[in-house]
Design a protein around this motif. Structure first.
Motif, PDB file in Angstrom:
ATOM      1  N   THR A   1       0.950  -1.386  -0.071  1.00 31.93           N
ATOM      2  CA  THR A   1       0.160  -0.073   0.159  1.00 31.93           C
ATOM      3  C   THR A   1       0.980   1.067   0.264  1.00 31.93           C
ATOM      4  N   ILE A   2       1.917   1.489   0.583  1.00 29.98           N
ATOM      5  CA  ILE A   2       2.516   2.628   0.913  1.00 29.98           C
ATOM      6  C   ILE A   2       2.853   2.962  -0.476  1.00 29.98           C
ATOM      7  N   PRO A   3       3.578   2.570  -1.121  1.00 32.42           N
ATOM      8  CA  PRO A   3       3.905   3.071  -2.611  1.00 32.42           C
ATOM      9  C   PRO A   3       2.833   3.569  -3.000  1.00 32.42           C
ATOM     10  N   PHE A   4       1.605   3.518  -2.931  1.00 35.29           N
ATOM     11  CA  PHE A   4       0.371   3.926  -3.846  1.00 35.29           C
ATOM     12  C   PHE A   4      -0.021   5.123  -2.807  1.00 35.29           C
ATOM     13  N   TRP A   5       0.225   5.762  -1.518  1.00 35.31           N
ATOM     14  CA  TRP A   5       0.454   6.825  -0.828  1.00 35.31           C
ATOM     15  C   TRP A   5       1.298   7.610  -0.736  1.00 35.31           C
ATOM     16  N   THR A   6       2.326   6.985  -1.708  1.00 39.96           N
ATOM     17  CA  THR A   6       3.666   8.403  -1.306  1.00 39.96           C
ATOM     18  C   THR A   6       3.508   9.237  -2.819  1.00 39.96           C
ATOM     19  N   SER A   7       3.988  10.541  -2.499  1.00 37.10           N
ATOM     20  CA  SER A   7       3.725  11.137  -4.338  1.00 37.10           C
ATOM     21  C   SER A   7       4.060  10.304  -5.582  1.00 37.10           C
ATOM     22  N   TYR A   8       3.519  10.728  -6.519  1.00 36.95           N
ATOM     23  CA  TYR A   8       3.155   9.945  -7.076  1.00 36.95           C
ATOM     24  C   TYR A   8       4.407  10.778  -8.494  1.00 36.95           C
ATOM     25  N   LEU A   9       4.742  11.766  -7.902  1.00 37.35           N
ATOM     26  CA  LEU A   9       5.836  12.276  -8.650  1.00 37.35           C
ATOM     27  C   LEU A   9       6.882  11.972  -8.711  1.00 37.35           C
ATOM     28  N   LEU A  10       6.910  11.098  -7.236  1.00 36.91           N
ATOM     29  CA  LEU A  10       8.752  10.761  -7.313  1.00 36.91           C
ATOM     30  C   LEU A  10       8.928   9.587  -7.277  1.00 36.91           C
ATOM     31  N   ARG A  11       7.209   8.921  -7.646  1.00 32.78           N
ATOM     32  CA  ARG A  11       7.749   7.638  -8.289  1.00 32.78           C
ATOM     33  C   ARG A  11       7.900   7.749 -10.030  1.00 32.78           C
ATOM     34  N   VAL A  12       7.503   9.044 -10.467  1.00 30.02           N
ATOM     35  CA  VAL A  12       7.384   8.750 -12.345  1.00 30.02           C
ATOM     36  C   VAL A  12       9.169   9.500 -12.157  1.00 30.02           C
ATOM     37  N   PHE A  13       9.399  10.381 -11.305  1.00 29.15           N
ATOM     38  CA  PHE A  13      10.629  11.143 -10.582  1.00 29.15           C
ATOM     39  C   PHE A  13      11.950   9.877 -11.401  1.00 29.15           C
ATOM     40  N   ALA A  14      11.445   8.437  -9.628  1.00 34.55           N
ATOM     41  CA  ALA A  14      12.082   7.495  -9.839  1.00 34.55           C
ATOM     42  C   ALA A  14      12.912   7.218 -10.695  1.00 34.55           C
ATOM     43  N   TRP A  15      12.141   7.201 -11.283  1.00 34.15           N
ATOM     44  CA  TRP A  15      12.538   5.646 -13.282  1.00 34.15           C
ATOM     45  C   TRP A  15      13.380   6.513 -13.957  1.00 34.15           C
ATOM     46  N   LYS A  16      12.918   8.436 -13.870  1.00 34.50           N
ATOM     47  CA  LYS A  16      14.015   9.159 -14.452  1.00 34.50           C
ATOM     48  C   LYS A  16      15.371   8.472 -14.026  1.00 34.50           C
ATOM     49  N   LEU A  17      15.771   8.999 -12.866  1.00 36.51           N
ATOM     50  CA  LEU A  17      16.533   8.567 -12.209  1.00 36.51           C
ATOM     51  C   LEU A  17      17.123   6.733 -12.500  1.00 36.51           C
ATOM     52  N   VAL A  18      15.979   5.781 -12.994  1.00 35.93           N
ATOM     53  CA  VAL A  18      16.824   4.437 -13.239  1.00 35.93           C
ATOM     54  C   VAL A  18      17.209   4.760 -14.494  1.00 35.93           C
ATOM     55  N   LEU A  19      16.163   5.212 -15.523  1.00 35.99           N
ATOM     56  CA  LEU A  19      16.401   4.831 -17.050  1.00 35.99           C
ATOM     57  C   LEU A  19      17.660   5.885 -17.652  1.00 35.99           C
TER      58      LEU A  19
END
Lengths: 264, 325
Positions: free
Chosen positions: B145-163
């Motif tokens: 559940t945690i990832p869903f409630w934490t910032s959408y923006l940051l989850r998207v940004f994280a992929w920028k860091l990955v890719l």
């Protein structure tokens, strides 16, 4: 003692959690890395980015704005959610389905549509200025459905005969609510407050369209993403937001699920 | 749920009729009285803006001012035939402003791909949680559940860091000596958008699917086994059909909002991965053409609603739900 064996499904479960968390955990990891780029190999441990973050005036301002908006939104959304949840669970309402459907609607409408619709009515029709109030109003709109869901499941979960007993013993409606219903649903209320707080605190799209000069934290964060030189600061800020939201969510979930068989 | 006046009348006869309907109406009035503030706020903040959006879509932008005469020009300009200058997936689009139609179709396809990926990834996880996890269930549930409630923006940004060009995958592979220079095809393409959308929504999809699996009466599964079904047959003939309504509802809850997403395409999509949400944002921002933006928003919503309704009708969702209840 765990009885789960390492079969393909369990392996999938573990890999899934890795997929879910690995990208997110890069943020805190790189934020402590002594490098201006987010790259491997890791160099050394530093908290310089966090020191910079605390010294950054606009950031602290945005943080203050976000805290104010999120606090007001969480209270408002919980009050509205509570009223709707009480009405939905305590009374037989004709047209219950469509009415609850209307309240749940913001969950399925893409936020960009909500954002531009609110932008149009605020600017073109009402000719109001965009402020933190307009952001807060929009956030209430998307938080009420969540608050109502949490509170409905809590209200459905406890024994109504407790309320009837209170009324039989001579308490009036208000005192029954205050001394029986409210304490019983307090976990739901706290959970709703915390959830609405995180939703508002993290929300970006509505805030982007509806905020004026005063930025909220996600807006500030987004504006920094464009500058590669600001990466360490962005990482530190992102990590802080992640840590705080995670704590709030865990507390909220523990309160809500403890002692009840809630699944959602 | 609610008993209609007619039903009450036939059930109780004449004497009880007046009383019962009064009591019933009274209860409804009290209930709606309690709900009134919420309903009012939601109606004012949801219905009024949507009406304003519809009205604006029939106006036109005239320089810095908005011309408030009723016209269908905005909608017409979206579908106006013209020279086919844009081809999408090899198909030439004979429209004057083909870019909007192209982006709409592309958004629908990307969103569909992400939805399918979300369901395919979430289903086994939900199955695992419902049937395999015996101890520490709460921990598992909170963990997803945690990832869903934490910032959408940051989850998207994280992929920028990955890719990214200087991202985790590239720098990791270089420091391991597997590649010499960064792989450029990872970020800024439709695939990156679909991957990021999948990651951002998958946590959201697990819970409803999990609930639909958890609800399944275990004795049905035992019966299937007793009657000689293999594990796979049992899954295909009992578990999957019984969880189907939950899966479909989840798929729609992912599909509808992702069509209009613009944060993900902006951050990881590059020029090749932009979606219709980006056009809407541009029209309301830099392009300063709110009426056309409103018309585009309405068109997107109508198309999505139409697709969803057609889909539900095609699979007979109503019957499925009734059978489920």
């Amino acid at each position: 003692m765990t009885r789960t064996r390492l079969d393909p499904l369990t392996l999938y479960g573990i890999l899934f959690i890795v997929f879910l968390y690995a990208p997110i955990l890069l943020l805190p990891m790189f934020s402590f890395n002594d490098n201006t780029f987010a790259v491997f190999p890791l160099k050394g441990f530093t908290i310089r980015a966090y020191e910079q973050m605390v010294a950054e005036r606009p950031l602290m301002n945005a943080l203050k704005n976000s805290l104010i908006v999120a606090s007001v939104v969480s209270v408002m959304s919980t009050v509205f959610g509570l009223l709707a949840a009480m009405a939905a669970t305590r009374y037989r309402l004709p047209g219950r389905g469509p009415v609850l459907g209307l309240i749940m609607l913001p969950l399925v409408i893409p936020s960009i549509i909500l954002a531009v619709a609110l932008l149009i009515i605020i600017r073109q029709f009402l000719d109001l200025e965009l402020t933190l109030w307009t952001v807060g109003a929009a956030h209430v709109l998307i938080c009420v459905p969540f608050s109502m869901l949490v509170l409905v499941s809590r209200l459905e979960g406890f024994d109504r005969s407790l309320e009837e007993a209170s009324q039989d013993l001579g308490e009036n409606g208000w005192m029954t609510f205050w001394r029986v219903t409210f304490p019983l649903m307090l976990p739901g209320v706290v959970s709703s407050l915390l959830m609405a707080f995180t939703i508002s605190f993290d929300e970006y799209v509505l805030a982007f369209f509806l905020s004026g000069i005063d930025q909220t934290l996600p807006i500030f964060l987004y504006s920094q993403l464009r500058f590669p030189s600001k990466l360490p600061l962005t990482l530190a800020l992102g990590s802080s937001i992640l840590i705080v939201s995670t704590l709030v969510v865990v507390v909220s979930e523990l309160i809500r699920r403890r002692g009840s068989a809630q699944t959602i | 749920m609610a008993i209609t006046a007619g039903e009450a009348r036939s059930a109780t006869g004449k004497i009880g009729d007046g009383w019962r309907s009064l009591l019933h109406r009274h209860e409804a009035i009290r209930g709606y009285g309690l709900m009134a503030p919420t309903l009012l706020v939601m109606a004012v903040m949801l219905v009024a803006p949507v009406i304003a959006l519809v009205v604006t879509s029939f106006w036109t932008q005239d320089g810095y001012r908005i011309d408030r005469t009723f016209t269908l020009d905005n909608y017409w300009s979206l579908i106006k035939p013209g020279e086919a200058r844009i081809t999408f997936l090899g198909i030439p689009l004979p429209f004057e402003n083909a870019v909007y139609i192209m982006l709409l179709v592309k958004s629908l396809l990307m969103s569909l791909a992400a939805t399918v990926a979300v369901v395919l990834a979430a289903y086994p996880m939900a199955y695992f949680l419902a049937f395999r996890v015996k101890s520490h269930k709460l921990t598992w549930l909170i963990l997803i559940t945690i990832p869903f409630w934490t910032s959408y923006l940051l989850r998207v940004f994280a992929w920028k860091l990955v890719l990214g060009y200087n991202g985790a995958i590239n720098s990791g592979l270089i420091s391991l000596g597997l590649i010499d220079k960064p792989l450029e095809f990872l970020l800024y393409n439709p695939f990156a958008v679909i991957l990021t959308l999948t990651h951002a929504w998958v946590a959201f999809a697990i819970l409803p699917i999990y609930v639909s699996l958890e609800k399944i009466d275990r004795s049905l599964l035992e019966a299937a086994t007793d009657l000689g079904d293999s594990a796979w047959d049992r899954f295909r003939r009992v578990t999957l059909p019984l969880s189907a309504p939950g899966v479909i509802a989840t798929a729609l809850l992912v599909f509808i909002p992702t069509v209009g997403d613009y944060v993900t395409p902006t951050l990881v999509g590059g020029s090749g991965g932009i979606m219709i949400g980006n056009s809407i944002q541009t029209l309301f921002g830099r392009a300063n053409d709110a009426p056309l933006g409103a018309a585009l928003s309405m068109t997107m919503m109508l198309v999505v609603t139409l697709i969803v309704c057609l889909f539900l009708w095609a699979i007979g969702f109503r019957r499925m739900k009734q059978a489920d209840a």
